[in-house]
Design a protein around this motif. Structure first.
Motif, PDB file in Angstrom:
ATOM      1  N   GLU A   1       0.786  -1.067   0.066  1.00 33.34           N
ATOM      2  CA  GLU A   1      -0.084  -0.128   0.009  1.00 33.34           C
ATOM      3  C   GLU A   1       0.976   1.218   0.170  1.00 33.34           C
ATOM      4  O   GLU A   1       0.753   2.321  -0.807  1.00 33.34           O
ATOM      5  N   ARG A   2       2.008   1.285   1.001  1.00 34.88           N
ATOM      6  CA  ARG A   2       2.835   2.556   0.978  1.00 34.88           C
ATOM      7  C   ARG A   2       3.333   2.620  -0.383  1.00 34.88           C
ATOM      8  O   ARG A   2       3.737   3.931  -1.069  1.00 34.88           O
ATOM      9  N   LEU A   3       3.921   1.633  -1.326  1.00 35.83           N
ATOM     10  CA  LEU A   3       4.537   1.774  -2.286  1.00 35.83           C
ATOM     11  C   LEU A   3       3.492   2.241  -3.513  1.00 35.83           C
ATOM     12  O   LEU A   3       4.075   3.065  -4.224  1.00 35.83           O
ATOM     13  N   LEU A   4       2.348   1.854  -3.640  1.00 40.62           N
ATOM     14  CA  LEU A   4       1.357   2.285  -4.359  1.00 40.62           C
ATOM     15  C   LEU A   4       0.863   3.885  -3.939  1.00 40.62           C
ATOM     16  O   LEU A   4       0.722   4.520  -4.965  1.00 40.62           O
ATOM     17  N   ALA A   5       1.085   4.171  -2.947  1.00 35.83           N
ATOM     18  CA  ALA A   5       0.757   5.660  -2.627  1.00 35.83           C
ATOM     19  C   ALA A   5       1.739   6.479  -3.156  1.00 35.83           C
ATOM     20  O   ALA A   5       1.452   7.472  -3.354  1.00 35.83           O
ATOM     21  N   ALA A   6       3.130   6.084  -2.918  1.00 34.83           N
ATOM     22  CA  ALA A   6       3.993   6.904  -3.634  1.00 34.83           C
ATOM     23  C   ALA A   6       3.888   6.831  -5.316  1.00 34.83           C
ATOM     24  O   ALA A   6       4.533   7.858  -5.696  1.00 34.83           O
ATOM     25  N   LEU A   7       2.987   6.345  -5.744  1.00 38.39           N
ATOM     26  CA  LEU A   7       2.943   6.191  -7.238  1.00 38.39           C
ATOM     27  C   LEU A   7       1.551   6.961  -7.566  1.00 38.39           C
ATOM     28  O   LEU A   7       0.990   7.036  -8.847  1.00 38.39           O
ATOM     29  N   ASP A   8       1.038   7.408  -6.579  1.00 36.97           N
ATOM     30  CA  ASP A   8      -0.496   8.180  -6.683  1.00 36.97           C
ATOM     31  C   ASP A   8      -0.382   9.211  -7.637  1.00 36.97           C
ATOM     32  O   ASP A   8      -1.191   9.389  -8.489  1.00 36.97           O
ATOM     33  N   ASP A   9       0.526  10.095  -7.779  1.00 38.64           N
ATOM     34  CA  ASP A   9       0.702  11.048  -8.787  1.00 38.64           C
ATOM     35  C   ASP A   9       1.135  10.801 -10.075  1.00 38.64           C
ATOM     36  O   ASP A   9       1.274  11.676 -10.815  1.00 38.64           O
ATOM     37  N   THR A  10       1.196   9.503 -10.618  1.00 39.72           N
ATOM     38  CA  THR A  10       1.573   9.338 -11.768  1.00 39.72           C
ATOM     39  C   THR A  10       0.406   8.629 -12.696  1.00 39.72           C
ATOM     40  O   THR A  10      -0.614   8.388 -12.129  1.00 39.72           O
ATOM     41  N   PRO A  11       0.533   8.528 -14.186  1.00 41.58           N
ATOM     42  CA  PRO A  11      -0.479   8.173 -14.981  1.00 41.58           C
ATOM     43  C   PRO A  11      -0.608   6.821 -15.140  1.00 41.58           C
ATOM     44  O   PRO A  11      -1.317   6.216 -15.898  1.00 41.58           O
ATOM     45  N   LEU A  12       0.279   6.129 -14.246  1.00 42.67           N
ATOM     46  CA  LEU A  12       0.509   4.425 -14.442  1.00 42.67           C
ATOM     47  C   LEU A  12      -0.994   3.801 -13.934  1.00 42.67           C
ATOM     48  O   LEU A  12      -1.460   4.287 -13.376  1.00 42.67           O
ATOM     49  N   ASP A  13      -1.279   2.658 -14.918  1.00 36.86           N
ATOM     50  CA  ASP A  13      -2.423   2.165 -14.412  1.00 36.86           C
ATOM     51  C   ASP A  13      -2.044   1.113 -13.140  1.00 36.86           C
ATOM     52  O   ASP A  13      -0.794   0.901 -12.851  1.00 36.86           O
ATOM     53  N   ASP A  14      -3.040   0.706 -12.555  1.00 38.00           N
ATOM     54  CA  ASP A  14      -2.954  -0.165 -11.568  1.00 38.00           C
ATOM     55  C   ASP A  14      -1.928  -1.597 -11.909  1.00 38.00           C
ATOM     56  O   ASP A  14      -1.308  -1.769 -10.799  1.00 38.00           O
ATOM     57  N   ASN A  15      -2.314  -2.105 -12.858  1.00 40.22           N
ATOM     58  CA  ASN A  15      -1.372  -3.219 -13.092  1.00 40.22           C
ATOM     59  C   ASN A  15       0.131  -2.903 -13.178  1.00 40.22           C
ATOM     60  O   ASN A  15       0.871  -3.652 -12.491  1.00 40.22           O
ATOM     61  N   GLU A  16       0.465  -1.767 -13.881  1.00 40.24           N
ATOM     62  CA  GLU A  16       1.884  -1.280 -13.978  1.00 40.24           C
ATOM     63  C   GLU A  16       2.236  -0.984 -12.708  1.00 40.24           C
ATOM     64  O   GLU A  16       3.422  -1.227 -12.129  1.00 40.24           O
ATOM     65  N   LYS A  17       1.385  -0.222 -11.431  1.00 41.86           N
ATOM     66  CA  LYS A  17       1.842  -0.101 -10.231  1.00 41.86           C
ATOM     67  C   LYS A  17       2.362  -1.514  -9.437  1.00 41.86           C
ATOM     68  O   LYS A  17       3.273  -1.372  -8.791  1.00 41.86           O
ATOM     69  N   ILE A  18       1.430  -2.135  -9.774  1.00 44.51           N
ATOM     70  CA  ILE A  18       1.790  -3.601  -8.932  1.00 44.51           C
ATOM     71  C   ILE A  18       3.020  -4.134  -9.499  1.00 44.51           C
ATOM     72  O   ILE A  18       3.634  -4.946  -8.966  1.00 44.51           O
ATOM     73  N   LEU A  19       3.432  -4.301 -10.791  1.00 46.10           N
ATOM     74  CA  LEU A  19       4.312  -4.559 -11.577  1.00 46.10           C
ATOM     75  C   LEU A  19       5.777  -3.969 -11.004  1.00 46.10           C
ATOM     76  O   LEU A  19       6.754  -4.365 -10.820  1.00 46.10           O
ATOM     77  N   ILE A  20       5.508  -2.828 -10.863  1.00 46.14           N
ATOM     78  CA  ILE A  20       6.726  -1.816 -10.052  1.00 46.14           C
ATOM     79  C   ILE A  20       7.009  -2.412  -8.668  1.00 46.14           C
ATOM     80  O   ILE A  20       7.946  -2.806  -8.308  1.00 46.14           O
TER      81      ILE A  20
END
Length: 253
Positions: free
Chosen positions: A137-156
């Motif tokens: 959850e914390r990692l996903l929060a760091a990506l909040d301001d990006t245009p990446l989709d949810d799948n890309e965020k999980i892959l990161i």
């Protein structure tokens, strides 16, 4: 009426999340999942994961092995609880930039595995406990301001945690092998050994590298902090590039 489409939580997960119904009557149980997990973790810290068994945990707690099965149905369930308990709290954002936080998050993963090497053998399973999912959850929060989709965020998250596991495994393996003499004790020693082994006809690139300065460093330890951050920068550069591409695509007419 219960929602039949919702999965029924396994007993150990329900306990980890505080979802197990409290008993209505009778004396308070002398055991709980937290005590069992703590005892198992202490055994793993002292003697490795192979020493963790229901019998050994029960003996450490001074109870009969069968009494553990009310809380953990198998050793696999116990490992799941141990993995989550050992994860601890993820690093705080503390006003860091996205890139700075992803770097801190990855470094904290490495430190966690190096401190408890036995975690490496069970850490590839996807997180399901409250602590493991809080890291994600914390990692996903760091990506909040990006245009990446949810799948890309999980892959990161998968990519950075995989890099952390690999780095920790390398540290643990090389430290152990250099101590028992089975491997060169330093990068410089490795370079010298490689230079002796390879020939310029079959291994022209390795021959050039081994005779150069790539492995120079005297008797310094195998793992260099600079190497860790340089490799991590490659991953973070790739993430930044992906974000820039997505932003560019979203602004096209």
């Amino acid at each position: 009426m219960a929602d039949s489409t919702r999965p029924e939580l396994p007993g150990v997960l329900a306990r980890m999340w505080g979802r197990e119904p409290a008993p209505r009557r009778g004396p308070k149980p002398s055991l709980d999942l937290a005590r069992i997990t703590k005892a198992a973790t202490e055994i793993a810290d002292a003697d490795g994961l192979a020493a963790v068994s229901m019998n050994n945990v029960a003996s450490r707690l001074g109870v009969a092995p069968m009494s553990l099965y009310r809380y953990v149905g198998s050793k696999d369930e116990l490992l799941l609880a141990m993995l989550d308990a050992a994860a601890g709290e993820p690093p705080s954002p503390d006003g860091l930039s996205r890139r700075e936080y992803l770097a801190r998050w990855t470094r904290a993963n490495v430190d966690l595995f190096v401190a408890r090497p036995w975690l490496l053998s069970i850490a590839e399973r996807p997180p399901l406990g409250p602590r493991g999912l809080l890291w994600l959850e914390r990692l996903l929060a760091a990506l909040d301001d990006t245009p990446l989709d949810d799948n890309e965020k999980i892959l990161i998250g998968t990519t950075l945690s995989g890099y952390a596991r690999n780095e920790a495994s390398l540290i643990i393996t090389l430290e152990g092998s250099s101590k028992d003499g089975t491997e060169p004790s330093s990068a410089a020693a490795y370079g010298e050994l490689m230079a002796e082994l390879v020939d310029e006809e079959t291994y022209p690139r390795l021959a050039r590298i081994s005779r150069g300065r790539v492995f120079a460093g005297g008797d310094a330890a195998w793992i260099d902090e600079g190497d860790f951050w340089s490799s991590l920068d490659l991953l973070l550069d790739g993430i930044d590039s992906l974000i820039a591409r997505r932003r560019g695509a979203n602004t096209r007419p």
